[in-house]
Design an enzyme around this catalytic site. Structure first.
Site, PDB file in Angstrom:
ATOM      1  N   THR A  39     -17.640  21.872  18.857  1.00 48.31           N
ATOM      2  CA  THR A  39     -18.211  20.754  18.097  1.00 48.31           C
ATOM      3  C   THR A  39     -18.949  19.764  18.990  1.00 48.31           C
ATOM      4  O   THR A  39     -19.629  18.867  18.496  1.00 48.31           O
ATOM      5  CB  THR A  39     -17.095  20.016  17.324  1.00 48.31           C
ATOM      6  OG1 THR A  39     -16.017  19.729  18.221  1.00 48.31           O
ATOM      7  CG2 THR A  39     -16.567  20.880  16.196  1.00 48.31           C
ATOM      8  N   HIS A  44     -12.940  17.816  26.041  1.00 47.75           N
ATOM      9  CA  HIS A  44     -12.359  16.537  26.443  1.00 47.75           C
ATOM     10  C   HIS A  44     -10.898  16.785  26.825  1.00 47.75           C
ATOM     11  O   HIS A  44     -10.398  17.906  26.696  1.00 47.75           O
ATOM     12  CB  HIS A  44     -12.501  15.476  25.352  1.00 47.75           C
ATOM     13  CG  HIS A  44     -11.966  15.880  24.005  1.00 47.75           C
ATOM     14  ND1 HIS A  44     -10.620  16.013  23.746  1.00 47.75           N
ATOM     15  CD2 HIS A  44     -12.601  16.192  22.847  1.00 47.75           C
ATOM     16  CE1 HIS A  44     -10.437  16.366  22.495  1.00 47.75           C
ATOM     17  NE2 HIS A  44     -11.626  16.499  21.918  1.00 47.75           N
ATOM     18  N   HIS A  47      -8.379  18.844  24.931  1.00 48.55           N
ATOM     19  CA  HIS A  47      -8.406  20.313  24.996  1.00 48.55           C
ATOM     20  C   HIS A  47      -7.588  20.853  26.172  1.00 48.55           C
ATOM     21  O   HIS A  47      -7.310  22.059  26.222  1.00 48.55           O
ATOM     22  CB  HIS A  47      -9.851  20.814  25.181  1.00 48.55           C
ATOM     23  CG  HIS A  47     -10.738  20.581  24.005  1.00 48.55           C
ATOM     24  ND1 HIS A  47     -11.784  19.691  24.032  1.00 48.55           N
ATOM     25  CD2 HIS A  47     -10.741  21.132  22.766  1.00 48.55           C
ATOM     26  CE1 HIS A  47     -12.404  19.707  22.854  1.00 48.55           C
ATOM     27  NE2 HIS A  47     -11.792  20.567  22.075  1.00 48.55           N
ATOM     28  N   LYS A  81      -7.192  17.167   9.232  1.00 51.29           N
ATOM     29  CA  LYS A  81      -8.354  16.285   9.235  1.00 51.29           C
ATOM     30  C   LYS A  81      -8.429  15.631   7.850  1.00 51.29           C
ATOM     31  O   LYS A  81      -8.153  16.263   6.832  1.00 51.29           O
ATOM     32  CB  LYS A  81      -9.650  17.065   9.497  1.00 51.29           C
ATOM     33  CG  LYS A  81      -9.655  17.850  10.807  1.00 51.29           C
ATOM     34  CD  LYS A  81      -9.719  16.919  12.003  1.00 51.29           C
ATOM     35  CE  LYS A  81      -9.914  17.688  13.304  1.00 51.29           C
ATOM     36  NZ  LYS A  81      -8.872  18.657  13.615  1.00 51.29           N
ATOM     37  N   ARG A  85     -15.888  17.949   8.352  1.00 54.82           N
ATOM     38  CA  ARG A  85     -16.756  17.695   9.503  1.00 54.82           C
ATOM     39  C   ARG A  85     -18.221  17.926   9.144  1.00 54.82           C
ATOM     40  O   ARG A  85     -18.540  18.685   8.232  1.00 54.82           O
ATOM     41  CB  ARG A  85     -16.395  18.639  10.655  1.00 54.82           C
ATOM     42  CG  ARG A  85     -15.069  18.336  11.314  1.00 54.82           C
ATOM     43  CD  ARG A  85     -14.809  19.376  12.373  1.00 54.82           C
ATOM     44  NE  ARG A  85     -13.587  19.108  13.112  1.00 54.82           N
ATOM     45  CZ  ARG A  85     -13.087  19.924  14.024  1.00 54.82           C
ATOM     46  NH1 ARG A  85     -13.691  21.061  14.294  1.00 54.82           N
ATOM     47  NH2 ARG A  85     -11.975  19.618  14.660  1.00 54.82           N
ATOM     48  N   GLN A 175     -10.339  32.510  10.863  1.00 57.40           N
ATOM     49  CA  GLN A 175      -9.511  32.508  12.069  1.00 57.40           C
ATOM     50  C   GLN A 175      -8.534  33.677  12.043  1.00 57.40           C
ATOM     51  O   GLN A 175      -8.260  34.296  13.076  1.00 57.40           O
ATOM     52  CB  GLN A 175      -8.753  31.189  12.217  1.00 57.40           C
ATOM     53  CG  GLN A 175      -8.003  31.096  13.549  1.00 57.40           C
ATOM     54  CD  GLN A 175      -7.464  29.700  13.816  1.00 57.40           C
ATOM     55  OE1 GLN A 175      -8.038  28.706  13.402  1.00 57.40           O
ATOM     56  NE2 GLN A 175      -6.336  29.629  14.519  1.00 57.40           N
ATOM     57  N   ASP A 196      -0.701  22.193  15.309  1.00 59.40           N
ATOM     58  CA  ASP A 196      -1.413  22.057  14.044  1.00 59.40           C
ATOM     59  C   ASP A 196      -2.090  23.370  13.627  1.00 59.40           C
ATOM     60  O   ASP A 196      -2.601  23.483  12.514  1.00 59.40           O
ATOM     61  CB  ASP A 196      -2.454  20.935  14.125  1.00 59.40           C
ATOM     62  CG  ASP A 196      -3.505  21.177  15.208  1.00 59.40           C
ATOM     63  OD1 ASP A 196      -3.201  21.898  16.179  1.00 59.40           O
ATOM     64  OD2 ASP A 196      -4.620  20.631  15.093  1.00 59.40           O
ATOM     65  N   LYS A 231      -3.281   7.497  20.263  1.00 62.58           N
ATOM     66  CA  LYS A 231      -3.779   8.854  20.433  1.00 62.58           C
ATOM     67  C   LYS A 231      -4.053   9.161  21.898  1.00 62.58           C
ATOM     68  O   LYS A 231      -4.684   8.379  22.604  1.00 62.58           O
ATOM     69  CB  LYS A 231      -5.052   9.052  19.613  1.00 62.58           C
ATOM     70  CG  LYS A 231      -5.497  10.502  19.527  1.00 62.58           C
ATOM     71  CD  LYS A 231      -6.596  10.687  18.501  1.00 62.58           C
ATOM     72  CE  LYS A 231      -6.978  12.152  18.370  1.00 62.58           C
ATOM     73  NZ  LYS A 231      -8.031  12.358  17.367  1.00 62.58           N
ATOM     74  N   LYS A 234      -7.858   9.053  24.276  1.00 63.60           N
ATOM     75  CA  LYS A 234      -8.821   8.080  23.775  1.00 63.60           C
ATOM     76  C   LYS A 234      -8.695   6.776  24.566  1.00 63.60           C
ATOM     77  O   LYS A 234      -7.601   6.337  24.888  1.00 63.60           O
ATOM     78  CB  LYS A 234      -8.564   7.778  22.295  1.00 63.60           C
ATOM     79  CG  LYS A 234      -8.855   8.951  21.365  1.00 63.60           C
ATOM     80  CD  LYS A 234     -10.342   9.122  21.148  1.00 63.60           C
ATOM     81  CE  LYS A 234     -10.604  10.174  20.081  1.00 63.60           C
ATOM     82  NZ  LYS A 234     -12.038  10.388  19.844  1.00 63.60           N
ATOM     83  N   THR A 235      -9.832   6.174  24.875  1.00 64.02           N
ATOM     84  CA  THR A 235      -9.852   4.862  25.501  1.00 64.02           C
ATOM     85  C   THR A 235     -10.685   3.943  24.608  1.00 64.02           C
ATOM     86  O   THR A 235     -11.205   4.361  23.574  1.00 64.02           O
ATOM     87  CB  THR A 235     -10.483   4.918  26.905  1.00 64.02           C
ATOM     88  OG1 THR A 235     -11.879   5.278  26.771  1.00 64.02           O
ATOM     89  CG2 THR A 235      -9.789   5.953  27.775  1.00 64.02           C
TER      90      THR A 235
END
Length: 430
Positions: A39, A44, A47, A81, A85, A175, A196, A231, A234-235
């Site tokens: 995506t 990041h 992953h 989600k 998306r 999948q 998940d 989370k 994340k920053t």
């Protein structure tokens, strides 16, 4: 051959698994895959749990497959989600796939001749061969709607009232077919993933069982959270990326350096390949002197080197020492421009034309009227603080208000001014 399951267990990386997987792994070298949806054109740090799972699988003597979802990326996984998306076009997905493949090579060994060499596969290669009618005939008939509706990821979206498009609903079938295809053609009998993904993974094992009467296995790792409940990865400025253009190696290093003590004890197991004895030794040292932040420094070192290499790690350490510790002009000059600007991101900046800069009489003029009062509003205030020893240019203390500006421009265009202990300014000479 190392015990893959036990390795994950002591590292806190084991969530769920099908019971028969242990016996299957004990038979010898096996193959497993883990998927990444393209995506974005970079992974990041969210992953990294999956990447490290594949890495440990290969280190245990097994063969890892990294599946980049060129097909599933066109749909978007609805698992947990809240909304659908945005769908990406094929050209964007192809670019993203190529970028992810390059990043994965930093962790997995793709060397030719290695018995358990890692493999990269793209599900677009086989899914693009299907017509819609062929797919619903050859795949869809084996999985009931009741079975698909029972999945937590589907139930949650329906209960939230947000609904679920048929496109997203079909994701678990695609999948599941990926697993079947790799089982059938590549002898891949294990799918790995985050917790998940359990529902999607067992759809694959069900398809293999119903379509071929075969056996396949599932293993999931926990979703990583921070001790404060926020989370992971994340920053304030967003995701922490592996691409140095999206997140600089310095900012990447700082992220790991600033994790809490509680998180550091968890992360050093998950995100490094240090052995248990080494980690427990570091934890003991850390408890004896927590202010030294030994765990955080070791995590930051290990992960930064793994992702960006030793040179970028050394640059990040040097940059940190400049901002938070004692350093010299030589240290400052040793930073590349990207790291320099990242370290001092957000500090006030003044620009001067090169011709005007060359004509400046002394440092007092430079720090007041020639920088439009950004650093000092008046010559008098500048002179007073210089005489008091409160001003440094490029980490050199300035004591004489009438001294000429003799400092070498960093990267040929910058001067770093420090006023007091914590106030920094950049002068850019154009």
């Amino acid at each position: 051959m190392n015990n893959f399951i036990e390795e994950l267990r002591w590292r806190g990386m084991l969530q769920d698994m099908t019971p028969e997987i242990v016996d299957y792994l004990n038979k010898g070298m096996s193959s497993a895959y883990l998927g990444f949806d393209p995506t974005a054109d970079s992974l990041h740090i969210g992953h990294l749990v999956g990447v490290m799972t594949l890495l440990h699988f290969q280190r245990a003597g097994h063969k890892p497959y990294a599946l980049v979802g060129g097909a599933t990326g066109m749909i978007g996984d609805p698992s947990f989600k809240s909304a659908e998306r945005n769908l990406l076009d094929k050209a964007t997905l192809d670019h993203n796939v190529a970028c992810l493949q390059e990043q994965l090579s930093h962790f997995l060994d793709f060397s030719e001749g290695k018995q358990n060499k890692a493999e990269l596969v793209n599900n677009y290669d086989w899914m693009s061969q299907f017509s819609f009618l062929e797919f619903i005939r050859d795949v869809g008939k084996y999985i009931t709607v009741n079975y698909m509706m029972a999945k937590d990821s589907v139930k949650r979206r329906l209960e939230d009232g947000n609904g679920l498009s048929f496109t997203e609903f079909s994701y678990q079938l695609i999948q599941g077919y990926d697993f079947y295809h790799l089982w059938k053609n590549n002898n891949v009998a294990i799918q790995l993933g985050g917790s998940d993904q359990w529902g999607n993974i067992v759809t694959g094992t069900e398809l293999i069982r119903k379509k071929e009467g075969g056996s396949a296995y599932a293993l999931t790792v926990p979703l990583i959270t921070k001790a404060d409940g926020t989370k992971f990865g994340k920053t304030e400025s967003g995701s922490v990326w592996l691409d140095p253009e999206k997140t600089s190696p310095y900012a990447f290093y700082q992220f790991w350096l600033n994790v809490s003590d509680e998180d550091a004890a968890k992360y050093i197991r998950i995100f490094t390949v240090l052995d248990r004895e080494t980690i427990e030794g570091l934890e003991k040292e850390h408890l004896e002197a927590p202010h030294l932040r030994l765990l955080q420094k070791e995590i930051a070192k290990q992960v930064t080197i793994m992702v960006h290499g030793e040179n970028e790690y050394n640059m990040a350490v040097k940059a940190s020492e400049i901002l938070f510790g004692k350093s010299s002009t030589e240290d400052l000059a040793g930073l590349d421009e990207r790291t320099f600007l990242q370290v001092f991101e957000g500090v006030p900046q003044a620009e001067i034309l090169k011709s005007d800069f060359d004509a400046i009489a002394n440092v007092t003029d430079l720090l007041s009227e020639n920088t439009n009062g950004i650093i000092f509003p008046s010559k008098g205030e500048a002179r007073k603080m210089i005489q008091g020893g409160g001003v440094a240019v490029n980490k050199e203390k300035i004591n004489d208000p009438n001294a000429a500006v003799s400092q070498t421009l960093l990267q040929g265009k910058y001067l770093l001014v420090q006023k007091g202990k914590k106030n920094y300014y950049i002068i850019k000479v154009n």
